[in-house]
Design a protein around this motif. Structure first.
Motif, PDB file in Angstrom:
ATOM      1  N   ASP A   1      -2.130  -9.769 -38.854  1.00  0.00           N
ATOM      2  CA  ASP A   1      -2.578  -9.849 -40.245  1.00  0.00           C
ATOM      3  C   ASP A   1      -3.712 -10.863 -40.425  1.00  0.00           C
ATOM      4  OD1 ASP A   1      -1.505 -12.407 -40.620  1.00  0.00           O
ATOM      5  OD2 ASP A   1       0.407 -11.618 -41.342  1.00  0.00           O
ATOM      6  N   GLU A   2      -4.219 -10.914 -41.657  1.00  0.00           N
ATOM      7  CA  GLU A   2      -5.447 -11.658 -41.936  1.00  0.00           C
ATOM      8  C   GLU A   2      -5.264 -13.176 -41.837  1.00  0.00           C
ATOM      9  OE1 GLU A   2      -4.119  -9.259 -43.631  1.00  0.00           O
ATOM     10  OE2 GLU A   2      -3.484  -9.976 -45.602  1.00  0.00           O
ATOM     11  N   SER A   3      -4.001 -13.641 -41.739  1.00  0.00           N
ATOM     12  CA  SER A   3      -3.806 -15.091 -41.601  1.00  0.00           C
ATOM     13  C   SER A   3      -4.447 -15.599 -40.301  1.00  0.00           C
ATOM     14  CB  SER A   3      -2.311 -15.431 -41.631  1.00  0.00           C
ATOM     15  OG  SER A   3      -1.671 -14.920 -40.473  1.00  0.00           O
ATOM     16  N   TYR A   4      -4.710 -14.695 -39.367  1.00  0.00           N
ATOM     17  CA  TYR A   4      -5.278 -15.108 -38.077  1.00  0.00           C
ATOM     18  C   TYR A   4      -6.801 -15.275 -38.105  1.00  0.00           C
ATOM     19  CZ  TYR A   4      -0.749 -14.788 -35.938  1.00  0.00           C
ATOM     20  OH  TYR A   4       0.552 -15.025 -35.615  1.00  0.00           O
ATOM     21  N   ILE A   5      -7.414 -14.913 -39.224  1.00  0.00           N
ATOM     22  CA  ILE A   5      -8.862 -15.117 -39.374  1.00  0.00           C
ATOM     23  C   ILE A   5      -9.200 -16.603 -39.183  1.00  0.00           C
ATOM     24  CG2 ILE A   5     -10.755 -15.088 -41.072  1.00  0.00           C
ATOM     25  CD1 ILE A   5     -10.152 -12.316 -40.061  1.00  0.00           C
ATOM     26  N   ARG A   6      -8.320 -17.439 -39.700  1.00  0.00           N
ATOM     27  CA  ARG A   6      -8.472 -18.894 -39.583  1.00  0.00           C
ATOM     28  C   ARG A   6      -8.702 -19.322 -38.127  1.00  0.00           C
ATOM     29  NH1 ARG A   6      -4.416 -22.581 -39.171  1.00  0.00           N
ATOM     30  NH2 ARG A   6      -2.942 -20.850 -39.169  1.00  0.00           N
ATOM     31  N   LYS A   7      -8.002 -18.685 -37.206  1.00  0.00           N
ATOM     32  CA  LYS A   7      -8.128 -19.039 -35.786  1.00  0.00           C
ATOM     33  C   LYS A   7      -9.534 -18.732 -35.260  1.00  0.00           C
ATOM     34  CE  LYS A   7      -3.877 -20.339 -34.945  1.00  0.00           C
ATOM     35  NZ  LYS A   7      -3.596 -21.711 -34.508  1.00  0.00           N
ATOM     36  N   ILE A   8     -10.103 -17.629 -35.752  1.00  0.00           N
ATOM     37  CA  ILE A   8     -11.454 -17.255 -35.336  1.00  0.00           C
ATOM     38  C   ILE A   8     -12.437 -18.323 -35.791  1.00  0.00           C
ATOM     39  CG2 ILE A   8     -13.280 -15.514 -35.580  1.00  0.00           C
ATOM     40  CD1 ILE A   8     -11.084 -13.438 -36.131  1.00  0.00           C
ATOM     41  N   GLU A   9     -12.215 -18.799 -37.019  1.00  0.00           N
ATOM     42  CA  GLU A   9     -13.103 -19.828 -37.568  1.00  0.00           C
ATOM     43  C   GLU A   9     -12.934 -21.150 -36.841  1.00  0.00           C
ATOM     44  OE1 GLU A   9     -11.777 -19.506 -41.581  1.00  0.00           O
ATOM     45  OE2 GLU A   9     -13.066 -17.760 -41.992  1.00  0.00           O
ATOM     46  N   GLU A  10     -11.686 -21.543 -36.644  1.00  0.00           N
ATOM     47  CA  GLU A  10     -11.407 -22.810 -35.951  1.00  0.00           C
ATOM     48  C   GLU A  10     -12.084 -22.867 -34.591  1.00  0.00           C
ATOM     49  OE1 GLU A  10      -7.192 -23.484 -35.439  1.00  0.00           O
ATOM     50  OE2 GLU A  10      -6.915 -23.603 -37.602  1.00  0.00           O
ATOM     51  N   PHE A  11     -12.030 -21.750 -33.909  1.00  0.00           N
ATOM     52  CA  PHE A  11     -12.527 -21.708 -32.534  1.00  0.00           C
ATOM     53  C   PHE A  11     -14.011 -21.333 -32.476  1.00  0.00           C
ATOM     54  CE2 PHE A  11     -12.618 -19.549 -28.245  1.00  0.00           C
ATOM     55  CZ  PHE A  11     -12.422 -20.718 -27.517  1.00  0.00           C
ATOM     56  N   ASN A  12     -14.537 -20.917 -33.632  1.00  0.00           N
ATOM     57  CA  ASN A  12     -15.938 -20.490 -33.699  1.00  0.00           C
ATOM     58  C   ASN A  12     -16.220 -19.373 -32.679  1.00  0.00           C
ATOM     59  OD1 ASN A  12     -18.437 -20.507 -34.798  1.00  0.00           O
ATOM     60  ND2 ASN A  12     -19.186 -22.283 -33.647  1.00  0.00           N
ATOM     61  N   ALA A  13     -15.328 -18.405 -32.653  1.00  0.00           N
ATOM     62  CA  ALA A  13     -15.423 -17.340 -31.652  1.00  0.00           C
ATOM     63  C   ALA A  13     -16.581 -16.398 -31.943  1.00  0.00           C
ATOM     64  CB  ALA A  13     -14.115 -16.556 -31.631  1.00  0.00           C
ATOM     65  N   ASP A  14     -17.146 -15.823 -30.892  1.00  0.00           N
ATOM     66  CA  ASP A  14     -18.217 -14.847 -31.071  1.00  0.00           C
ATOM     67  C   ASP A  14     -17.756 -13.426 -30.717  1.00  0.00           C
ATOM     68  OD1 ASP A  14     -18.024 -15.159 -28.327  1.00  0.00           O
ATOM     69  OD2 ASP A  14     -20.183 -14.964 -27.982  1.00  0.00           O
ATOM     70  N   TYR A  15     -16.509 -13.294 -30.259  1.00  0.00           N
ATOM     71  CA  TYR A  15     -15.971 -11.986 -29.869  1.00  0.00           C
ATOM     72  C   TYR A  15     -14.472 -12.008 -30.135  1.00  0.00           C
ATOM     73  CZ  TYR A  15     -18.759  -8.439 -27.373  1.00  0.00           C
ATOM     74  OH  TYR A  15     -19.577  -7.390 -27.042  1.00  0.00           O
ATOM     75  N   VAL A  16     -13.943 -10.903 -30.636  1.00  0.00           N
ATOM     76  CA  VAL A  16     -12.504 -10.849 -30.916  1.00  0.00           C
ATOM     77  C   VAL A  16     -11.863  -9.767 -30.046  1.00  0.00           C
ATOM     78  CG1 VAL A  16     -10.755 -10.428 -32.690  1.00  0.00           C
ATOM     79  CG2 VAL A  16     -12.874 -11.623 -33.297  1.00  0.00           C
ATOM     80  N   PHE A  17     -10.939 -10.173 -29.203  1.00  0.00           N
ATOM     81  CA  PHE A  17     -10.178  -9.213 -28.394  1.00  0.00           C
ATOM     82  C   PHE A  17      -8.758  -9.137 -28.939  1.00  0.00           C
ATOM     83  CE2 PHE A  17     -13.721 -10.273 -25.721  1.00  0.00           C
ATOM     84  CZ  PHE A  17     -13.976  -9.124 -24.983  1.00  0.00           C
ATOM     85  N   ILE A  18      -8.227  -7.918 -29.028  1.00  0.00           N
ATOM     86  CA  ILE A  18      -6.844  -7.727 -29.484  1.00  0.00           C
ATOM     87  C   ILE A  18      -6.104  -6.980 -28.371  1.00  0.00           C
ATOM     88  CG2 ILE A  18      -5.344  -6.724 -31.245  1.00  0.00           C
ATOM     89  CD1 ILE A  18      -7.817  -6.733 -33.138  1.00  0.00           C
ATOM     90  N   LEU A  19      -5.009  -7.562 -27.911  1.00  0.00           N
ATOM     91  CA  LEU A  19      -4.314  -7.012 -26.751  1.00  0.00           C
ATOM     92  C   LEU A  19      -2.872  -6.654 -27.071  1.00  0.00           C
ATOM     93  CD1 LEU A  19      -5.587  -9.736 -24.228  1.00  0.00           C
ATOM     94  CD2 LEU A  19      -6.546  -7.436 -24.556  1.00  0.00           C
ATOM     95  N   ASP A  20      -2.494  -5.413 -26.788  1.00  0.00           N
ATOM     96  CA  ASP A  20      -1.087  -4.992 -26.839  1.00  0.00           C
ATOM     97  C   ASP A  20      -0.510  -4.992 -28.250  1.00  0.00           C
ATOM     98  OD1 ASP A  20       1.188  -4.043 -25.567  1.00  0.00           O
ATOM     99  OD2 ASP A  20       2.003  -6.041 -25.161  1.00  0.00           O
ATOM    100  N   LYS A  21      -1.361  -4.912 -29.267  1.00  0.00           N
ATOM    101  CA  LYS A  21      -0.861  -4.892 -30.641  1.00  0.00           C
ATOM    102  C   LYS A  21      -1.244  -3.567 -31.282  1.00  0.00           C
ATOM    103  CE  LYS A  21       1.167  -7.171 -34.027  1.00  0.00           C
ATOM    104  NZ  LYS A  21       2.588  -7.555 -33.909  1.00  0.00           N
ATOM    105  N   PRO A  22      -0.234  -2.756 -31.687  1.00  0.00           N
ATOM    106  CA  PRO A  22      -0.553  -1.419 -32.180  1.00  0.00           C
ATOM    107  C   PRO A  22      -1.160  -1.391 -33.581  1.00  0.00           C
ATOM    108  CG  PRO A  22       1.821  -1.784 -32.138  1.00  0.00           C
ATOM    109  CD  PRO A  22       1.201  -2.973 -31.492  1.00  0.00           C
TER     110      PRO A  22
END
Ligand SMILES: [Mn+2]
Length: 355
Positions: free
Chosen positions: A56-77
């Motif tokens: 869910d969208e609560s994980y957007i925060r993690k992208i910001e914290e880490f300043n990620a440039d790519y998002v990988f999603i593994l094993d989540k349907p």
């Protein structure tokens, strides 16, 4: 399995990423998919997904914290629309690798920033675990033991088993006929249980376990008891004690002549998937339902040789606010505790009708 072209495409995504973030399902398969890809590119951050059924969208925060440039999603349907939309607004690419047989929302897949890979939708319609796919992407033979851990945890016996047993014969005391035989009858299986229990620890301990896996050279780096991994070992002892007690209780229920075995429990530790797996191995003819109750909510794991996915989906369709899904012989669901009897009775009727 994914095609060679798809595997190559994922490699290109990985190589392009400077600071990727990997969201992985909170089990051994998801974990190993992340570890294998992380070891392959040597950078990036991993976050275990605790939200269910969707990322869910609560994980957007993690992208910001880490300043990620790519998002990988593994094993989540499932991933929430809001999550996808917010990542899109940030102009970041999503590479989503899954192996669950689900009806995917096509709207997502038409998003330009989403690349979706799932062997269920390949020609062979196979459902190899994500750790198996990750191994095929990374291709490092030294990491076969990591890939095998993820595969076995998802009840999948890969063709490279023989190579791992050759590398670590002392961890496989017998000839192997099934994935769960490794899990419950060998020392290698203990390694997988250790990782599975360690994943349920507090976040700081999960992070230190992950750090050990970044550089571990062999299963012995986890199995041996030393200063570095004493937390993993301690955790294993603690959870094992709780697990064994629950398993003994559940076995008493499972020995009844019923076809559908229902076991529920409470407490602080969610062990329903682990318990359901082991019960399905010990009582192969039965349909196993294990419910973990926390407050008003039940997290349910179902296992069985009948098509439990079909039955699970039918059941949650009839029960308000219930969600779930998974594989043909292994599913998960979340529902209100008050609806558990209906869920159970639905299974009893369906299993009876089908046998
Ligand atoms: Mn999986």
């Amino acid at each position: 399995m994914l095609s060679k072209e798809q595997i190559e495409e994922i490699r290109e995504h990985l190589n392009k990423s400077q600071n990727p973030i990997f969201f992985f399902d909170n089990d051994c398969d998801g974990l190993m998919a992340f570890i294998l890809l992380r070891r392959y590119i040597g950078r990036g951050k991993g976050v275990a997904i605790k939200s269910f059924p969707e990322l869910d969208e609560s994980y957007i925060r993690k992208i910001e914290e880490f300043n990620a440039d790519y998002v990988f999603i593994l094993d989540k349907p499932q991933v929430s629309k809001k999550f996808i939309d917010e990542v899109k607004q940030k102009n970041l690419p999503i590479v989503w690798i899954d192996h669950h047989d689900i009806e995917i929302n096509l709207e997502f897949l038409n998003e330009k920033n989403v690349s979706y890979y799932n062997p269920v939708f390949s020609k062979q319609k196979s459902g190899e675990p994500t750790s198996y796919i990750a191994y095929n992407i990374a291709g490092n033979k030294k990491d076969l033991w990591l890939a095998l851990s993820g595969c076995v945890a998802d009840n999948f016996l890969p063709e490279f088993l023989g190579e791992v047993t050759k590398q670590y014969p002392e961890l496989f005391s017998k000839s192997i006929n099934s994935a769960f035989e490794i899990l419950y009858e060998t020392e290698f299986g203990k390694l997988i249980m250790m990782l599975s229990f360690a994943l349920k620890d507090r976040t700081s301990n999960v992070v230190s376990m992950i750090n050990i896996l970044f550089t571990a050279n062999s299963p012995f780096d986890i199995l041996k008891e030393d200063e570095k991994n004493f937390k993993i070992n301690k955790r294993y002892q603690q959870v094992s004690a709780v697990y064994s007690k629950l398993l003994e209780k559940a076995k008493i229920v499972a020995r009844s002549p019923r076809k559908v075995i229902f076991f529920q429990y409470g407490g602080e530790l969610s062990l329903s998937a682990d318990l359901a797996n082991e019960l399905s191995y010990r009582f192969p003819g039965k349909v196993i339902i294990v419910a973990y109750i926390k407050g008003a909510i039940a997290n349910v794991s179902v296992r069985g040789r009948v098509n439990v996915r079909e039955i699970t989906l039918k059941a949650i369709n009839q029960i308000e606010d219930a969600t779930g899904g998974g594989h043909e012989h292994a599913t998960g669901a979340k529902l209100k505790v008050e609806d558990l009897p209906r869920f159970k009775e639905f299974f009893e009727r369906e299993v009876e009708r089908r046998s």
